[in-house]
Design an enzyme around this catalytic site. Structure first.
Site, PDB file in Angstrom:
ATOM      1  N   LYS A   1       2.032 -74.878  61.800  1.00 55.47           N
ATOM      2  CA  LYS A   1       2.546 -75.721  61.202  1.00 55.47           C
ATOM      3  C   LYS A   1       2.472 -76.638  60.549  1.00 55.47           C
ATOM      4  O   LYS A   1       2.777 -76.010  59.324  1.00 55.47           O
ATOM      5  CB  LYS A   1       2.808 -76.077  62.974  1.00 55.47           C
ATOM      6  CG  LYS A   1       2.995 -75.791  64.597  1.00 55.47           C
ATOM      7  CD  LYS A   1       4.068 -74.944  64.107  1.00 55.47           C
ATOM      8  CE  LYS A   1       4.644 -73.521  65.239  1.00 55.47           C
ATOM      9  NZ  LYS A   1       3.791 -72.853  65.904  1.00 55.47           N
TER      10      LYS A   1
ATOM     11  N   TYR B   1       3.830 -77.137  75.032  1.00 55.70           N
ATOM     12  CA  TYR B   1       4.814 -75.617  74.563  1.00 55.70           C
ATOM     13  C   TYR B   1       4.781 -74.783  75.140  1.00 55.70           C
ATOM     14  O   TYR B   1       4.174 -74.320  76.499  1.00 55.70           O
ATOM     15  CB  TYR B   1       3.784 -75.436  73.017  1.00 55.70           C
ATOM     16  CG  TYR B   1       4.373 -74.101  72.317  1.00 55.70           C
ATOM     17  CD1 TYR B   1       5.378 -73.559  72.505  1.00 55.70           C
ATOM     18  CD2 TYR B   1       3.239 -72.825  72.077  1.00 55.70           C
ATOM     19  CE1 TYR B   1       5.774 -72.539  71.936  1.00 55.70           C
ATOM     20  CE2 TYR B   1       3.519 -72.018  71.804  1.00 55.70           C
ATOM     21  CZ  TYR B   1       4.903 -71.498  71.818  1.00 55.70           C
ATOM     22  OH  TYR B   1       5.536 -69.804  70.729  1.00 55.70           O
TER      23      TYR B   1
ATOM     24  N   ASP C   1      -3.609 -80.936  72.421  1.00 59.48           N
ATOM     25  CA  ASP C   1      -3.249 -80.587  70.945  1.00 59.48           C
ATOM     26  C   ASP C   1      -2.652 -81.125  69.782  1.00 59.48           C
ATOM     27  O   ASP C   1      -1.535 -82.417  70.426  1.00 59.48           O
ATOM     28  CB  ASP C   1      -2.085 -80.027  72.072  1.00 59.48           C
ATOM     29  CG  ASP C   1      -1.486 -78.437  71.164  1.00 59.48           C
ATOM     30  OD1 ASP C   1      -1.566 -78.661  69.537  1.00 59.48           O
ATOM     31  OD2 ASP C   1      -0.873 -77.690  71.065  1.00 59.48           O
TER      32      ASP C   1
ATOM     33  N   ARG D   1     -16.739 -61.418  61.335  1.00 59.73           N
ATOM     34  CA  ARG D   1     -15.914 -61.711  62.737  1.00 59.73           C
ATOM     35  C   ARG D   1     -17.110 -63.123  62.451  1.00 59.73           C
ATOM     36  O   ARG D   1     -16.059 -64.070  63.028  1.00 59.73           O
ATOM     37  CB  ARG D   1     -16.378 -60.851  63.610  1.00 59.73           C
ATOM     38  CG  ARG D   1     -15.788 -61.300  65.433  1.00 59.73           C
ATOM     39  CD  ARG D   1     -15.638 -60.754  65.562  1.00 59.73           C
ATOM     40  NE  ARG D   1     -16.408 -59.227  65.883  1.00 59.73           N
ATOM     41  CZ  ARG D   1     -17.727 -59.022  66.258  1.00 59.73           C
ATOM     42  NH1 ARG D   1     -18.380 -59.949  67.003  1.00 59.73           N
ATOM     43  NH2 ARG D   1     -17.976 -57.841  66.368  1.00 59.73           N
TER      44      ARG D   1
HETATM   45  O1  P1T Z   1       2.210 -70.123  67.782  1.00 57.46           O
HETATM   46  P1  P1T Z   1       1.090 -70.284  67.374  1.00 57.46           P
HETATM   47  O2  P1T Z   1      -0.226 -70.526  66.498  1.00 57.46           O
HETATM   48  O3  P1T Z   1       0.109 -69.693  68.632  1.00 57.46           O
HETATM   49  O4  P1T Z   1       0.660 -71.413  68.124  1.00 57.46           O
HETATM   50  C1  P1T Z   1       1.483 -72.078  69.777  1.00 57.46           C
HETATM   51  C2  P1T Z   1       1.173 -73.929  69.503  1.00 57.46           C
HETATM   52  C3  P1T Z   1       0.378 -74.356  70.615  1.00 57.46           C
HETATM   53  N1  P1T Z   1       0.940 -75.367  70.719  1.00 57.46           N
HETATM   54  C4  P1T Z   1       1.710 -76.359  70.076  1.00 57.46           C
HETATM   55  C5  P1T Z   1       1.702 -77.524  70.779  1.00 57.46           C
HETATM   56  C6  P1T Z   1       3.092 -75.441  69.630  1.00 57.46           C
HETATM   57  O5  P1T Z   1       3.781 -76.007  68.719  1.00 57.46           O
HETATM   58  C7  P1T Z   1       2.736 -74.058  69.272  1.00 57.46           C
HETATM   59  C8  P1T Z   1       3.773 -73.313  69.102  1.00 57.46           C
HETATM   60  N2  P1T Z   1       4.632 -73.857  68.863  1.00 57.46           N
HETATM   61  C9  P1T Z   1       6.193 -73.238  68.458  1.00 57.46           C
HETATM   62  C10 P1T Z   1       5.912 -71.897  68.030  1.00 57.46           C
HETATM   63  C11 P1T Z   1       7.269 -73.717  68.613  1.00 57.46           C
HETATM   64  O6  P1T Z   1       8.291 -73.168  68.441  1.00 57.46           O
HETATM   65  O7  P1T Z   1       7.082 -74.892  69.522  1.00 57.46           O
END
Ligand code: P1T
Length: 387
Positions: free
Chosen positions: A202, A105, A177, A53
């Site tokens: 992503k 988001y 971000d 962890r």
């Molecule tokens: O899905 P996750 O890995 O928890 O990430 C969240 C997140 C954070 N910041 C941005 C800019 C994001 O686009 C996302 C997740 N976005 C999608 C799932 C989407 O389809 O836009």
């Protein structure tokens, strides 16, 4: 080995930074260290790893590689972008205030409004396309500024350097971000950001086969807090997923170039189509912040938003008719995805907020993949014809 950006190019660092040939075997790839714990030779005497962890050699190599690519010294990998964001916001205390960009988001907005607001942290959402808007929005208790650039889904750009300078004048830390651009096209730490967040789900992983997040910082004090919180809250990336991400980083540069090449073709195609009202892609001269895009980013990425004429019925028909594009949430993978922000990724926004931002029923978001360009254009053409 110090893979500094003064000496080595991005592609080289993406393949080597944070990684060493295994001294015992000569293996050139960082092994998958599937272990929860590590032997001590005497209580408190160990080789730098105690419990996975806190630290794990595979995760550590991956964190170091992304930190290097972002021009930062410290990286923390999390089980999702959302828990990365959660861990960063957990640095704040009850009564603190965060100024956020207005378009972001939907899941991040939901986290702030439906979780952290209940814990006594206050958030406001402001159009930060002008840096003077930040000045006006900050309060004596503002501790953090939360930016996305380009924003999800409206592809608005924020002037990171100008906003960081305004925030820093008041001692306020800045989180960017950087999910949409990846460090290949945008490096917020160099523009003055204190922390960078990725949903590594992503582009960083890029193959749509895991969920992950990562926060980097070049600030030792912030790194100490993030390290403490990551270990204490325990939202770490699994070792296997860290291994996959480290592997994916090796092709980040060529993937990003391929995404961008296809996105340019798609954006130009859409701009010339009579069923399309408006295209938002930072690489188009018609983007309202094209000058900032060229100055702040070294490329324009693979994300496009556009408005189809005919509202929801036309959008639905198009989304049901695509074949090469897949109708799905998420982005940044090698395969092209299409989605409807109002119903899908941004459904947690209150309707009036959504509409006032411009996330209406005709808005469609594309994550342009790296398939053959002609196949993508043909697919969109036939789906638009059906709409
Ligand atoms: O899905 P996750 O890995 O928890 O990430 C969240 C997140 C954070 N910041 C941005 C800019 C994001 O686009 C996302 C997740 N976005 C999608 C799932 C989407 O389809 O836009």
């Amino acid at each position: 080995m110090n893979w500094s950006d003064e000496e080595f190019g991005f592609e080289t660092r993406a393949i080597h930074a944070g990684q060493e040939t295994d001294p015992g075997t000569g293996a050139i790839i960082t092994p998958l260290y599937l272990t929860s714990t590590y032997a001590h030779s005497s209580p408190g005497v160990h080789k730098g790893f105690e419990y996975s962890r806190s630290h794990n050699p595979t995760r550590k190599a991956y964190e170091a590689c992304v930190a290097n690519l972002e021009g930062a010294r410290f990286g923390f990998a999390f089980a999702s972008g959302c828990i990365g964001a959660t861990t960063a916001v957990a640095m704040l205390e009850q009564g603190d205030h965060v100024v956020c960009c207005d378009d972001m988001y939907g899941g991040t907005y939901r986290l702030f409004e439906q979780v952290f607001r209940k814990q006594g942290i206050d958030f406001c959402y402001v159009d930060l396309t002008g840096a003077n808007m930040l000045e006006a929005a900050m309060k004596p208790n503002t501790r953090m500024v939360w930016l996305e650039s380009p924003t999800n889904p409206l592809m608005k750009l924020l002037d990171i350097a100008a906003l960081a300078s305004v925030a820093h004048d008041r001692g306020v830390m800045v989180m960017v971000d950087n999910t949409f651009m990846s460090p290949f096209y945008q490096r917020p730490i160099e523009l003055g950001a204190d922390m960078v967040l990725h949903s590594t789900t992503k582009y960083i992983n890029g193959h749509s086969d895991l969920i992950g997040g990562l926060v980097v910082t070049d600030d030792e004090e912030i790194a100490n807090q993030l390290g403490f919180l990551s270990n204490t809250m325990g939202g770490i990336q699994s070792t296997f997923d860290a291994f996959l991400c480290l592997r994916s980083l090796k092709t980040l540069a060529i993937r990003m170039r391929a995404h961008e090449r296809n996105a340019f073709s798609v954006a130009r195609f859409l701009e010339g189509h009579d069923k399309v009202a408006n295209v938002l892609y930072p690489g188009l001269e018609s983007h309202p912040q094209y000058a900032l895009a060229k100055a702040q980013m070294s490329g324009f990425g693979g994300m496009i938003a556009f408005t189809i004429k005919g509202g929801l019925p036309a959008a639905r028909r198009m989304l049901e008719t695509v074949n090469v594009f897949t109708l799905a949430e998420s982005l940044g993978g090698v395969e092209s995805l299409i989605e409807h922000p109002a119903i899908m990724t941004h459904s947690s926004l209150p309707e009036e907020k959504r509409l006032s931002l411009g996330i209406d029923d005709g808005l469609i978001r594309l994550s342009v993949g790296i398939e053959s360009e002609a196949d993508l254009l043909r697919d969109l053409d036939q789906a638009l014809a059906a709409a």
